[in-house]
Design a protein around this motif. Structure first.
Motif, short mmCIF file in Angstrom:
data_model
loop_
_atom_site.label_atom_id
_atom_site.label_comp_id
_atom_site.label_asym_id
_atom_site.label_seq_id
_atom_site.Cartn_x
_atom_site.Cartn_y
_atom_site.Cartn_z
N PHE B 111 42.48 -23.35 -26.75
CA PHE B 111 42.11 -21.92 -26.76
C PHE B 111 43.03 -21.11 -25.86
CE2 PHE B 111 38.11 -24.45 -26.35
CZ PHE B 111 37.63 -24.28 -27.63
N LEU B 122 37.03 -16.60 -25.22
CA LEU B 122 37.88 -17.65 -25.76
C LEU B 122 38.42 -17.19 -27.11
CD1 LEU B 122 35.67 -20.79 -25.02
CD2 LEU B 122 37.35 -19.68 -23.55
N ASN B 128 41.45 -14.88 -33.08
CA ASN B 128 40.03 -14.66 -33.42
C ASN B 128 39.16 -15.03 -32.21
OD1 ASN B 128 40.31 -13.88 -36.16
ND2 ASN B 128 40.79 -16.01 -36.66
N LEU B 129 38.14 -14.22 -32.00
CA LEU B 129 37.24 -14.49 -30.88
C LEU B 129 36.39 -15.71 -31.20
CD1 LEU B 129 36.12 -13.53 -28.12
CD2 LEU B 129 34.42 -12.24 -29.40
N ILE B 130 36.50 -16.75 -30.37
CA ILE B 130 35.71 -17.97 -30.59
C ILE B 130 34.36 -17.84 -29.90
CG2 ILE B 130 35.57 -20.44 -30.05
CD1 ILE B 130 38.61 -20.52 -30.45
N GLU B 131 34.36 -17.43 -28.65
CA GLU B 131 33.11 -17.30 -27.92
C GLU B 131 33.26 -16.35 -26.75
OE1 GLU B 131 31.54 -21.02 -26.54
OE2 GLU B 131 29.52 -20.20 -26.27
N LEU B 133 31.64 -15.84 -23.10
CA LEU B 133 30.80 -16.55 -22.14
C LEU B 133 30.47 -15.66 -20.95
CD1 LEU B 133 32.90 -19.85 -21.97
CD2 LEU B 133 31.07 -19.30 -23.54
N GLY B 135 27.38 -15.30 -17.47
CA GLY B 135 26.75 -16.07 -16.39
C GLY B 135 25.89 -17.20 -16.92
N ALA B 137 26.38 -19.07 -19.34
CA ALA B 137 27.21 -20.22 -19.73
C ALA B 137 27.91 -20.82 -18.53
CB ALA B 137 28.23 -19.78 -20.77
N MET B 168 35.81 -28.01 -23.31
CA MET B 168 34.95 -27.26 -24.25
C MET B 168 34.19 -26.13 -23.54
SD MET B 168 35.45 -28.30 -27.25
CE MET B 168 34.07 -27.88 -28.28
N PHE B 169 34.42 -25.97 -22.26
CA PHE B 169 33.78 -24.91 -21.46
C PHE B 169 32.26 -25.09 -21.39
CE2 PHE B 169 37.31 -22.01 -20.71
CZ PHE B 169 38.24 -22.53 -21.60
N LEU B 170 31.82 -26.34 -21.30
CA LEU B 170 30.38 -26.60 -21.26
C LEU B 170 29.89 -26.82 -19.82
CD1 LEU B 170 30.03 -28.94 -24.38
CD2 LEU B 170 29.37 -26.56 -24.19
#
Lengths: 173, 265
Positions: B111, B122, B128-131, B133, B135, B137, B168-170
């Motif tokens: 990303f 992201l 293209n906007l994926i996500e 995020l 607070g 997240a 994955m930004f998790l």
């Protein structure tokens, strides 16, 4: 004119109070899971999922993936949909395929803020999806807040649908 | 009526005809402009005049629409993320529903991550906007800078320390110090700058605004309003002189018919 000033001020104050953050999304998630939220999972909006999401909203969801907290039994979602001009941020909890809770977290529009009140959001409790991906019970609207009501109905359907896309046995994605 | 009085009256009528004709000619330009702009404004919704924007440089200059302040750019691979005023652009495309201060942007393996106040966006390689995020997240509060950690993941310098996330930004983890490659703001290249300037200015002036200003005369400043006022008075004079001339002519015809009838008896 001077006599009507308090009324005008009251209306202006009401408008100012109506817009804003009612609860931080992070606090909503923490509250839903008794301050111990599980690791988030991700649903990618691809293929059928993307097509169904688009059919529910009437347009593409603004991002390509959506985050959730929970498992196939109970999940929490932070979703956004535009009422008239601005996105409304809504927290939703789905349990056993039915809505457990829905709460307006951030409201940015100048009208339609009445949807944040429990008298309206309580109607969504225990609502599920029909085979046509509609809500299985009627939700009474609010005059003057038609677009915000519509946005919340769409987000309820979206959360209920996305809940069905959580992979089975993937409790902590 | 004496012959002298009749003559002076005919002269007055003729000069009034002349004036009426010249006033009509002068009013024609106003009638055309006001009718056309009025017709278009009457169908603002159908013609989507409020969402169409003017891109003419001279018109934008005339309205004094200029890019506020400096542009700050962050290169992400082959693309560039830039802040122009309070808007954020992915190359020359405005990121919708976004009005915040750009903190930084970095290119990661899967990303591009763009940090704005309180949020992390992201993007895919194609922009293209994926996500988005926030607070909830786990995005740290008070982000000051973003960078790429030695492990290739996102590094954040926030108000309370340094943070890292997984690919994955998790999950987020706090670290004492972080030797990351921090994103540095740059000045956009001249050609991008010109394109962004045009994009920013172009989004600032709707066709409806221009038509409203043409209709009211405001497009010419405060004098324009007086000009349209003058046109309105001109129309009133035209209407009054037209009605008067028509009534005089009618009276003349009636008188002539009466005289002819009397003569024939």
């Amino acid at each position: 004119m001077i006599r009507s000033l308090p009324l005008v001020l009251l209306f202006a104050c009401n408008m100012a109070v109506a817009r804003g953050t009612y609860q931080e999304p992070a606090d909503f998630i923490a509250e839903t899971f008794d301050s111990a939220p599980p690791s988030p999972g991700i649903i990618w909006l691809r293929g059928d999922t993307r097509d169904t999401t688009t059919a529910i909203l009437g347009h593409k969801y603004p991002s390509l993936r959506v985050r959730y907290w929970g498992d196939p039994q109970r999940s929490a979602w932070i979703l956004e949909e535009i009422g008239k001009d601005q996105p409304i941020t809504v927290g939703l909890v789905v349990s056993g395929g039915r809505l457990e809770r829905i709460k307006v977290l951030v409201f940015r529009e100048s009208r339609g803020w009445e949807v944040r009140h429990p008298f309206f959001t309580d109607q969504f409790r225990e609502t599920g999806l029909t085979g046509d991906l509609d809500l299985d019970r009627d939700i009474d609207g609010i005059s003057g807040a038609t677009l915000s009501v519509r946005a919340l109905k769409k987000l309820s359907r979206l959360a209920l649908y996305l809940h069905t896309r959580i992979p089975e046995g993937d409790d902590t994605p | 009526m004496t012959r002298h009085k009749q003559k002076s009256r005919a002269r007055l009528l003729r000069s009034l005809y002349m004036w009426h004709r010249w006033l009509g000619l002068a009013a024609a330009a106003f009638v055309i402009v006001l009718s056309l702009s009025g017709l278009l404004l009457n169908h603002t919704g159908e013609l989507a005049l409020d969402s169409r924007h003017v891109h003419s440089r001279s018109l934008l200059d005339w309205y004094g629409i200029r890019v506020p302040g400096e542009m700050r750019s962050f290169p992400v691979g082959a693309d560039i993320v830039t802040q122009v005023g309070d808007r954020i652009y992915w190359n020359t495309t405005q990121v919708p529903q976004l009005s915040a201060r750009l903190i930084g942007a970095v290119n990661l393996e899967d990303f591009a991550a763009v940090a704005i106040e309180g949020e992390l966006l992201l993007f895919s390689r194609s922009g293209n906007l994926i996500e988005r995020l926030g607070g909830a997240a786990g995005v740290p509060a008070g982000m000051q800078a973003v960078g790429v950690s030695p492990g290739g993941t996102l590094a954040v310098h926030a108000a309370h320390g340094y943070y890292q996330t997984d690919d994955m930004f998790l999950e987020w983890s706090e670290t004492g110090t972080l030797d990351a490659e921090w994103a540095q703001a740059e000045t956009p290249p001249p050609e991008l700058r010109a394109a962004l300037e045009q994009a920013w200015r172009g989004a600032g002036l709707s066709l409806e605004r221009v038509l409203l200003d043409i209709h009211s005369g405001r497009i010419l400043g405060s004098w324009g309003i007086y000009l349209v006022d003058a046109a309105a008075i001109l129309f009133l004079l035209l209407a009054a002189s037209g009605i008067w001339l028509w009534s005089r002519r009618r009276a003349g015809i009636r008188e002539h018919r009466k005289r002819r009838a009397a003569n024939s008896r």
